[in-house]
Write an enzyme that holds these catalytic residues in place. Structure first.
Site, PDB file in Angstrom:
ATOM      1  N   LYS A  11     -12.494  -5.229   4.853  1.00  0.00           N
ATOM      2  CA  LYS A  11     -12.507  -3.781   5.027  1.00  0.00           C
ATOM      3  C   LYS A  11     -13.903  -3.251   5.383  1.00  0.00           C
ATOM      4  O   LYS A  11     -14.898  -3.972   5.279  1.00  0.00           O
ATOM      5  CB  LYS A  11     -11.983  -3.120   3.748  1.00  0.00           C
ATOM      6  CG  LYS A  11     -10.510  -3.424   3.481  1.00  0.00           C
ATOM      7  CD  LYS A  11     -10.037  -2.717   2.222  1.00  0.00           C
ATOM      8  CE  LYS A  11      -8.564  -2.953   1.964  1.00  0.00           C
ATOM      9  NZ  LYS A  11      -8.119  -2.212   0.750  1.00  0.00           N
ATOM     10  N   PHE A  59      -2.450   8.414  -2.463  1.00  0.00           N
ATOM     11  CA  PHE A  59      -3.713   7.863  -1.950  1.00  0.00           C
ATOM     12  C   PHE A  59      -3.692   7.576  -0.446  1.00  0.00           C
ATOM     13  O   PHE A  59      -4.699   7.138   0.114  1.00  0.00           O
ATOM     14  CB  PHE A  59      -4.078   6.579  -2.705  1.00  0.00           C
ATOM     15  CG  PHE A  59      -3.058   5.472  -2.586  1.00  0.00           C
ATOM     16  CD1 PHE A  59      -3.006   4.652  -1.465  1.00  0.00           C
ATOM     17  CD2 PHE A  59      -2.134   5.256  -3.609  1.00  0.00           C
ATOM     18  CE1 PHE A  59      -2.069   3.633  -1.356  1.00  0.00           C
ATOM     19  CE2 PHE A  59      -1.196   4.235  -3.511  1.00  0.00           C
ATOM     20  CZ  PHE A  59      -1.160   3.424  -2.374  1.00  0.00           C
ATOM     21  N   ARG A  87      -4.632 -14.262  -2.335  1.00  0.00           N
ATOM     22  CA  ARG A  87      -4.611 -13.199  -3.344  1.00  0.00           C
ATOM     23  C   ARG A  87      -5.466 -13.581  -4.557  1.00  0.00           C
ATOM     24  O   ARG A  87      -6.153 -12.740  -5.137  1.00  0.00           O
ATOM     25  CB  ARG A  87      -3.180 -12.839  -3.722  1.00  0.00           C
ATOM     26  CG  ARG A  87      -2.433 -12.226  -2.511  1.00  0.00           C
ATOM     27  CD  ARG A  87      -1.091 -11.654  -2.853  1.00  0.00           C
ATOM     28  NE  ARG A  87      -1.211 -10.425  -3.642  1.00  0.00           N
ATOM     29  CZ  ARG A  87      -1.557  -9.235  -3.166  1.00  0.00           C
ATOM     30  NH1 ARG A  87      -1.854  -9.097  -1.880  1.00  0.00           N
ATOM     31  NH2 ARG A  87      -1.605  -8.178  -3.954  1.00  0.00           N
ATOM     32  N   THR A  93      -6.982  -5.644  -7.584  1.00  0.00           N
ATOM     33  CA  THR A  93      -7.255  -4.513  -6.695  1.00  0.00           C
ATOM     34  C   THR A  93      -8.458  -3.709  -7.174  1.00  0.00           C
ATOM     35  O   THR A  93      -9.296  -3.305  -6.375  1.00  0.00           O
ATOM     36  CB  THR A  93      -6.011  -3.601  -6.601  1.00  0.00           C
ATOM     37  OG1 THR A  93      -4.906  -4.394  -6.152  1.00  0.00           O
ATOM     38  CG2 THR A  93      -6.224  -2.461  -5.639  1.00  0.00           C
ATOM     39  N   ARG A 104     -13.431  -9.465  -4.660  1.00  0.00           N
ATOM     40  CA  ARG A 104     -13.575  -8.068  -5.098  1.00  0.00           C
ATOM     41  C   ARG A 104     -14.593  -7.915  -6.225  1.00  0.00           C
ATOM     42  O   ARG A 104     -15.348  -6.937  -6.240  1.00  0.00           O
ATOM     43  CB  ARG A 104     -12.216  -7.504  -5.485  1.00  0.00           C
ATOM     44  CG  ARG A 104     -11.345  -7.261  -4.251  1.00  0.00           C
ATOM     45  CD  ARG A 104      -9.997  -6.703  -4.613  1.00  0.00           C
ATOM     46  NE  ARG A 104      -9.249  -6.314  -3.427  1.00  0.00           N
ATOM     47  CZ  ARG A 104      -7.942  -6.444  -3.316  1.00  0.00           C
ATOM     48  NH1 ARG A 104      -7.225  -6.942  -4.322  1.00  0.00           N
ATOM     49  NH2 ARG A 104      -7.329  -6.065  -2.210  1.00  0.00           N
ATOM     50  N   ASN A 114     -12.466  -1.642  -1.784  1.00  0.00           N
ATOM     51  CA  ASN A 114     -12.285  -2.904  -2.519  1.00  0.00           C
ATOM     52  C   ASN A 114     -12.376  -4.155  -1.642  1.00  0.00           C
ATOM     53  O   ASN A 114     -11.812  -5.184  -1.962  1.00  0.00           O
ATOM     54  CB  ASN A 114     -10.999  -2.870  -3.339  1.00  0.00           C
ATOM     55  CG  ASN A 114      -9.746  -2.811  -2.499  1.00  0.00           C
ATOM     56  OD1 ASN A 114      -9.800  -2.777  -1.274  1.00  0.00           O
ATOM     57  ND2 ASN A 114      -8.606  -2.802  -3.153  1.00  0.00           N
ATOM     58  N   HIS A 117      -8.078  -6.797   2.128  1.00  0.00           N
ATOM     59  CA  HIS A 117      -6.622  -6.604   2.051  1.00  0.00           C
ATOM     60  C   HIS A 117      -5.987  -7.959   2.271  1.00  0.00           C
ATOM     61  O   HIS A 117      -6.482  -8.764   3.055  1.00  0.00           O
ATOM     62  CB  HIS A 117      -6.154  -5.638   3.149  1.00  0.00           C
ATOM     63  CG  HIS A 117      -4.671  -5.681   3.391  1.00  0.00           C
ATOM     64  ND1 HIS A 117      -3.785  -4.867   2.729  1.00  0.00           N
ATOM     65  CD2 HIS A 117      -3.916  -6.471   4.207  1.00  0.00           C
ATOM     66  CE1 HIS A 117      -2.549  -5.147   3.129  1.00  0.00           C
ATOM     67  NE2 HIS A 117      -2.607  -6.112   4.025  1.00  0.00           N
TER      68      HIS A 117
END
Length: 141
Positions: A11, A59, A87, A93, A104, A114, A117
């Protein structure tokens, strides 16, 4: 074990921190192969379409605004149990709840910014990969 593909997005916050290479190293060290990759600055329309599943959530606007705030790096990853493995590498998250050593925990600032994705299931992975990469642009190796 099943060979799977998953979509991963680095991100805008992590791209701005210049940690793309460090994140790629984690993927590869975990046995995931990068089978497609590109940097893109998402348009509002593309971000809204990609995250349409969250359109009714409170959100949604903030998520879209964040995802168009700077370039992202999108990659398709392939490997044994790639979805779960990716993951696990990402962590929770909320980076405050993420285990030490996860992407993260190490690179994210907040639940909104964060860092990454990742697809959550084989069905969503297929849709998400197709969104960014026509099949002819994904190369198993």
């Amino acid at each position: 074990m099943a060979i799977e593909r998953t979509l991963s997005i680095i991100k805008p916050d992590a791209v701005a921190k210049n940690v793309i290479g460090q994140i790629y190293t984690r993927f590869e060290n975990a046995g995931l192969k990068i089978v497609a990759s590109r940097m893109v600055h998402l348009s509002r329309a593309d971000a809204e379409k990609f995250y349409a599943v969250h359109a009714a959530r409170p959100f949604f606007k903030d998520l879209v605004d964040f995802m168009i705030s700077g370039p992202v790096v999108v990659q398709a990853l392939e490997g044994e149990n790639a979805i779960l493995k990716h993951r696990d590498l990402m962590g929770a998250t909320d980076p405050k709840k993420a285990e030490k050593g996860t992407i993260r925990a190490d690179f994210a600032d907040s639940i909104d910014a964060n860092a990454v994705h990742g697809s959550d299931a084989p069905e969503t992975a297929a849709v998400e990969i197709a969104f960014f990469f026509p099949q002819v642009n994904v190369y198993s190796r």
